[in-house]
Write a protein that holds these residues in place. Structure first.
Motif, mmCIF file in Angstrom:
data_model
loop_
_atom_site.group_PDB
_atom_site.id
_atom_site.type_symbol
_atom_site.label_atom_id
_atom_site.label_comp_id
_atom_site.label_asym_id
_atom_site.label_seq_id
_atom_site.Cartn_x
_atom_site.Cartn_y
_atom_site.Cartn_z
ATOM 1 N N THR A 1 0.850 -1.186 0.000
ATOM 2 C CA THR A 1 0.000 0.000 0.000
ATOM 3 C C THR A 1 0.890 1.243 0.000
ATOM 4 N N GLY B 1 -2.277 5.792 0.678
ATOM 5 C CA GLY B 1 -3.220 4.940 -0.031
ATOM 6 C C GLY B 1 -4.011 4.051 0.908
ATOM 7 N N THR B 2 -4.954 3.319 0.341
ATOM 8 C CA THR B 2 -5.806 2.448 1.155
ATOM 9 C C THR B 2 -5.695 0.981 0.774
ATOM 10 N N GLU C 1 -5.152 -2.556 -6.364
ATOM 11 C CA GLU C 1 -6.178 -1.585 -6.760
ATOM 12 C C GLU C 1 -7.278 -2.203 -7.598
ATOM 13 N N TYR D 1 0.266 -1.720 -6.575
ATOM 14 C CA TYR D 1 1.355 -0.785 -6.312
ATOM 15 C C TYR D 1 2.529 -1.625 -5.823
ATOM 16 N N LYS E 1 3.128 1.766 -10.158
ATOM 17 C CA LYS E 1 1.827 1.158 -10.415
ATOM 18 C C LYS E 1 2.002 0.152 -11.551
ATOM 19 N N GLU F 1 2.912 13.847 -2.018
ATOM 20 C CA GLU F 1 2.082 12.671 -2.272
ATOM 21 C C GLU F 1 2.423 12.083 -3.643
ATOM 22 N N THR G 1 1.608 10.360 -7.185
ATOM 23 C CA THR G 1 0.557 10.263 -8.202
ATOM 24 C C THR G 1 1.105 9.447 -9.374
#
Length: 227
Positions: free
Chosen positions: A79, A83-84, A88, A98, A112, A140, A142
């Protein structure tokens, strides 16, 4: 005593010297044609068997190389910060994670990565990977695609089997993941709900021609960062 003259039967000798009759030639031609057809059929069958064996060998070699790359991407799934989920998107024939597998130029960053299949214009099925590099914005991560695609395996149209299959197993951290259980994803979106108490334990990945089990490459990929 007079000697009896020798009688020569010209018609019999003429028939002997005249060669084969039309019926004999037709019978011989028919037998020869039948032999040619038999030899041609046997040759075609042998060439087809050789071609199929060569194709299976090539698919198995591609599958082994593809599995080596795919397992590297998946093994280090995690993770990302903020992120959660580590997985994904999850389905029986594709996955997006990820990963900290070190597959790009950015060190210690979550790339990713996606494994998926795509149908070609010729009707073949390709197994591909796509890796998208992370970009840090305001602290963060992206991911802006498209990423770098890599074709791992091509399954000819005449084979007709699914070249990528993924099974998912999850476990409960409270019992130290002692009893992983199979888990069927919904077909799109994260593998587990955000509020789930379970974690992904490992994946069973299969690549190759599923119609010929001895050429199918199967590997259990332990998700070392999630346990």
């Amino acid at each position: 005593m007079s000697r009896r003259p020798k009688i020569i039967r010209a018609d019999k000798d003429a028939r002997r010297d005249s060669g084969f009759s039309l019926i004999e030639l037709m019978v011989a031609l028919g037998i020869f044609s039948l032999l040619i057809l038999i030899v041609a059929a046997l040759s075609a069958s042998a060439f087809r068997a050789i071609r199929e064996a060569t194709s299976r060998s090539e698919i198995q070699t591609q599958s082994q190389n593809a599995m080596e790359w795919a397992s590297r991407l998946l093994r280090y799934a995690d993770t990302p910060p903020g992120g959660t989920t580590a997985i994904e998107d999850a389905s029986a024939n594709g996955i997006t994670v990820y990963t900290y597998s070190g597959t790009g130029d950015v060190d210690d960053a979550p790339y990713k990565a996606r494994l998926f299949t795509r149908l070609t214009d010729e009707g073949d099925t390709d197994v591909l990977s796509e890796v998208i590099a992370p970009v840090e914005v305001d602290g963060e991560w992206t991911w802006a695609g498209p990423g770098r695609e890599r074709r791992l395996l091509t399954m000819p149209a005449e084979v007709g089997s699914t070249p990528l299959q993924i099974e998912y197993f999850v476990c409960d951290p409270e019992d130290n993941c002692a009893n992983p259980q199979p888990y069927v994803p919904t077909g799109s979106g994260p593998l587990l709900p955000v509020d789930s108490t379970l974690v992904p334990a490992y994946l069973v990945v299969r690549m190759g021609d599923s119609s010929v089990p001895n050429t199918l490459v199967t590997q259990t990929v332990k998700l070392v960062n999630l346990l």
